[in-house]
Design an enzyme around this catalytic site. Sequence first.
Site, PDB file in Angstrom:
ATOM      1  N   LYS A 128       6.340  -2.896  -0.778  1.00 39.49           N
ATOM      2  CA  LYS A 128       5.386  -3.360   0.236  1.00 39.49           C
ATOM      3  C   LYS A 128       6.055  -3.866   1.502  1.00 39.49           C
ATOM      4  O   LYS A 128       5.438  -3.829   2.566  1.00 39.49           O
ATOM      5  CB  LYS A 128       4.459  -4.423  -0.358  1.00 39.49           C
ATOM      6  CG  LYS A 128       3.527  -3.825  -1.397  1.00 39.49           C
ATOM      7  CD  LYS A 128       2.438  -4.768  -1.816  1.00 39.49           C
ATOM      8  CE  LYS A 128       1.489  -4.058  -2.778  1.00 39.49           C
ATOM      9  NZ  LYS A 128       0.550  -4.951  -3.424  1.00 39.49           N
ATOM     10  N   LYS A 208       0.927   6.533  -8.009  1.00 36.26           N
ATOM     11  CA  LYS A 208      -0.239   5.792  -8.494  1.00 36.26           C
ATOM     12  C   LYS A 208      -1.439   5.998  -7.564  1.00 36.26           C
ATOM     13  O   LYS A 208      -1.250   6.049  -6.338  1.00 36.26           O
ATOM     14  CB  LYS A 208       0.161   4.305  -8.509  1.00 36.26           C
ATOM     15  CG  LYS A 208      -0.832   3.372  -9.115  1.00 36.26           C
ATOM     16  CD  LYS A 208      -0.359   1.933  -8.970  1.00 36.26           C
ATOM     17  CE  LYS A 208      -0.542   1.410  -7.561  1.00 36.26           C
ATOM     18  NZ  LYS A 208      -0.382  -0.041  -7.415  1.00 36.26           N
ATOM     19  N   LYS A 211      -5.527   2.116  -3.301  1.00 36.83           N
ATOM     20  CA  LYS A 211      -6.525   1.844  -2.249  1.00 36.83           C
ATOM     21  C   LYS A 211      -5.988   2.240  -0.890  1.00 36.83           C
ATOM     22  O   LYS A 211      -6.728   2.607   0.000  1.00 36.83           O
ATOM     23  CB  LYS A 211      -6.798   0.337  -2.155  1.00 36.83           C
ATOM     24  CG  LYS A 211      -7.292  -0.341  -3.356  1.00 36.83           C
ATOM     25  CD  LYS A 211      -7.252  -1.868  -3.111  1.00 36.83           C
ATOM     26  CE  LYS A 211      -7.412  -2.607  -4.415  1.00 36.83           C
ATOM     27  NZ  LYS A 211      -7.014  -3.992  -4.394  1.00 36.83           N
TER      28      LYS A 211
HETATM   29  P1  TYM Z   1      -4.473  -5.008  -7.311  1.00 38.07           P
HETATM   30  O1  TYM Z   1      -5.544  -5.594  -6.457  1.00 38.07           O
HETATM   31  O2  TYM Z   1      -3.484  -4.098  -6.692  1.00 38.07           O
HETATM   32  O3  TYM Z   1      -5.110  -4.234  -8.528  1.00 38.07           O
HETATM   33  C1  TYM Z   1      -6.103  -4.813  -9.340  1.00 38.07           C
HETATM   34  C2  TYM Z   1      -5.965  -4.321 -10.767  1.00 38.07           C
HETATM   35  O4  TYM Z   1      -6.110  -2.892 -10.837  1.00 38.07           O
HETATM   36  C3  TYM Z   1      -5.003  -2.317 -11.514  1.00 38.07           C
HETATM   37  N1  TYM Z   1      -4.717  -1.009 -10.891  1.00 38.07           N
HETATM   38  C4  TYM Z   1      -4.584   0.136 -11.579  1.00 38.07           C
HETATM   39  N2  TYM Z   1      -4.650   0.408 -12.891  1.00 38.07           N
HETATM   40  C5  TYM Z   1      -4.470   1.699 -13.278  1.00 38.07           C
HETATM   41  N3  TYM Z   1      -4.216   2.719 -12.402  1.00 38.07           N
HETATM   42  C6  TYM Z   1      -4.138   2.481 -11.072  1.00 38.07           C
HETATM   43  N4  TYM Z   1      -3.902   3.495 -10.229  1.00 38.07           N
HETATM   44  C7  TYM Z   1      -4.328   1.144 -10.606  1.00 38.07           C
HETATM   45  N5  TYM Z   1      -4.319   0.577  -9.371  1.00 38.07           N
HETATM   46  C8  TYM Z   1      -4.551  -0.742  -9.573  1.00 38.07           C
HETATM   47  C9  TYM Z   1      -3.857  -3.301 -11.282  1.00 38.07           C
HETATM   48  O5  TYM Z   1      -2.859  -3.150 -12.260  1.00 38.07           O
HETATM   49  C10 TYM Z   1      -4.589  -4.622 -11.374  1.00 38.07           C
HETATM   50  O6  TYM Z   1      -4.749  -5.011 -12.722  1.00 38.07           O
HETATM   51  N6  TYM Z   1      -1.191  -8.717  -7.804  1.00 38.07           N
HETATM   52  C11 TYM Z   1      -2.482  -8.229  -8.263  1.00 38.07           C
HETATM   53  C12 TYM Z   1      -3.611  -9.200  -8.020  1.00 38.07           C
HETATM   54  C13 TYM Z   1      -3.453 -10.528  -8.678  1.00 38.07           C
HETATM   55  C14 TYM Z   1      -3.532 -10.806 -10.070  1.00 38.07           C
HETATM   56  C15 TYM Z   1      -3.365 -12.210 -10.184  1.00 38.07           C
HETATM   57  C16 TYM Z   1      -3.718 -10.015 -11.186  1.00 38.07           C
HETATM   58  C17 TYM Z   1      -3.231 -11.725  -8.035  1.00 38.07           C
HETATM   59  N7  TYM Z   1      -3.190 -12.711  -8.932  1.00 38.07           N
HETATM   60  C18 TYM Z   1      -3.367 -12.827 -11.430  1.00 38.07           C
HETATM   61  C19 TYM Z   1      -3.747 -10.650 -12.429  1.00 38.07           C
HETATM   62  C20 TYM Z   1      -3.570 -12.022 -12.544  1.00 38.07           C
HETATM   63  C21 TYM Z   1      -2.793  -6.953  -7.504  1.00 38.07           C
HETATM   64  O7  TYM Z   1      -2.319  -6.719  -6.433  1.00 38.07           O
HETATM   65  O8  TYM Z   1      -3.713  -6.175  -8.097  1.00 38.07           O
END
Ligand code: TYM
Length: 344
Positions: A128, A208, A211
């Site tokens: 990132k 992957k 978004k």
């Molecule tokens: P984020 O917002 O990128 O994604 C949210 C959740 O979706 C899952 N995910 C996927 N799973 C399968 N295939 C994909 N292509 C895919 N893209 C996204 C991610 O694994 C995630 O579970 N850092 C985290 C947000 C966060 C968080 C937390 C998560 C902040 N604090 C505490 C858990 C606990 C993030 O950027 O997720």
Amino acid sequence: MNQELQTASKQDSPTEKRPIIFSAMQPTSGLTLGNYVGALKNWVELQKDYDCVYCVVDLHALTARPEAAALRKQTLDVAAMYIASGIDPARSLVFVQSHVPAHAQLSWVLSCFSQLGELNKMTQFKEKSDKHGATTGLFTYPVLQAADILLYQANLVPVGEDQKQHLELSRNIAERVNHYYANTLTVPEVFIPKVGARIMSLQDPTKKMSKSDENPKATIFLTDSADEIRGKIKRAVTDSGTEVRRGEERPAITNLLTLYHIATGESFEAIEERFVGKGYGDFKQELADALVALIEPISTRFHAIRNDKAALNDILKKGAEEANRRANRTLRKLYKKLGIVELE
Ligand code: TYM
């Protein structure tokens, strides 16, 4: 509920306190099919057996420096999408991270228990920082993530594969705090689904589904219309050959088969059997139908929830009240052990 979830969960009993789940998503844009399959779908199922806390992490999203209007809109969009996907606010806590100041407060404390060396190993920072610049916010992002989880004394954190490293760090930080101040924080387990933990881009099966992909054909959003979904599946890349069968040498079709399996609940074997002798065209058409059947009702509910501003505001307000209550309990407990003075 699938088998892995069953084994991860505890019996539901009115007298027994349910184990706690925490998870979150960033409001950096609308949610994708990857978010749904890797995380949100499991969050919904886990509500049956767990005390669930689901957060929209707007402070994390600041690391991408979004436009103010976009962040405002997307924060509410993500909260509405949680509910549209089946998160029940009467049963689970739904709230916005910035409405609970303890997240930022605990993050500071935890940064005093984190090592530069361990943060340097985080692969998401490397990925990132090329895009958003190497800010200290991006660098300490996983510490804020640890604060999110540890504030609620979560037992289990359901996420997709890409969050594994951040979760390992959260566990290490919790263990370190407990080493100095015994029995302060619950060390969380990670829950990563066996199928669908990493949904791949429809345009490049080595990447992957994201978004923020620049190619709009790569990602299905949960707000896409039926026509958009059909168009994206039609144009999805496939592998050389014609067989509708999983395999390491067939990453594109394997990804599409995973989506088919998730959308219909059919076993991989049954799907492969049914498409013997048929081509990718037939398969894609049925896959598009299955995805439209999955996503269309979510999208319809999303628009209804999003249009009732007062009701959504009320849910988030109540969620923030209860989240503040729980989060402050943990923060006060730790502050006390640290020697932070409390006024009479
Ligand atoms: P984020 O917002 O990128 O994604 C949210 C959740 O979706 C899952 N995910 C996927 N799973 C399968 N295939 C994909 N292509 C895919 N893209 C996204 C991610 O694994 C995630 O579970 N850092 C985290 C947000 C966060 C968080 C937390 C998560 C902040 N604090 C505490 C858990 C606990 C993030 O950027 O997720």
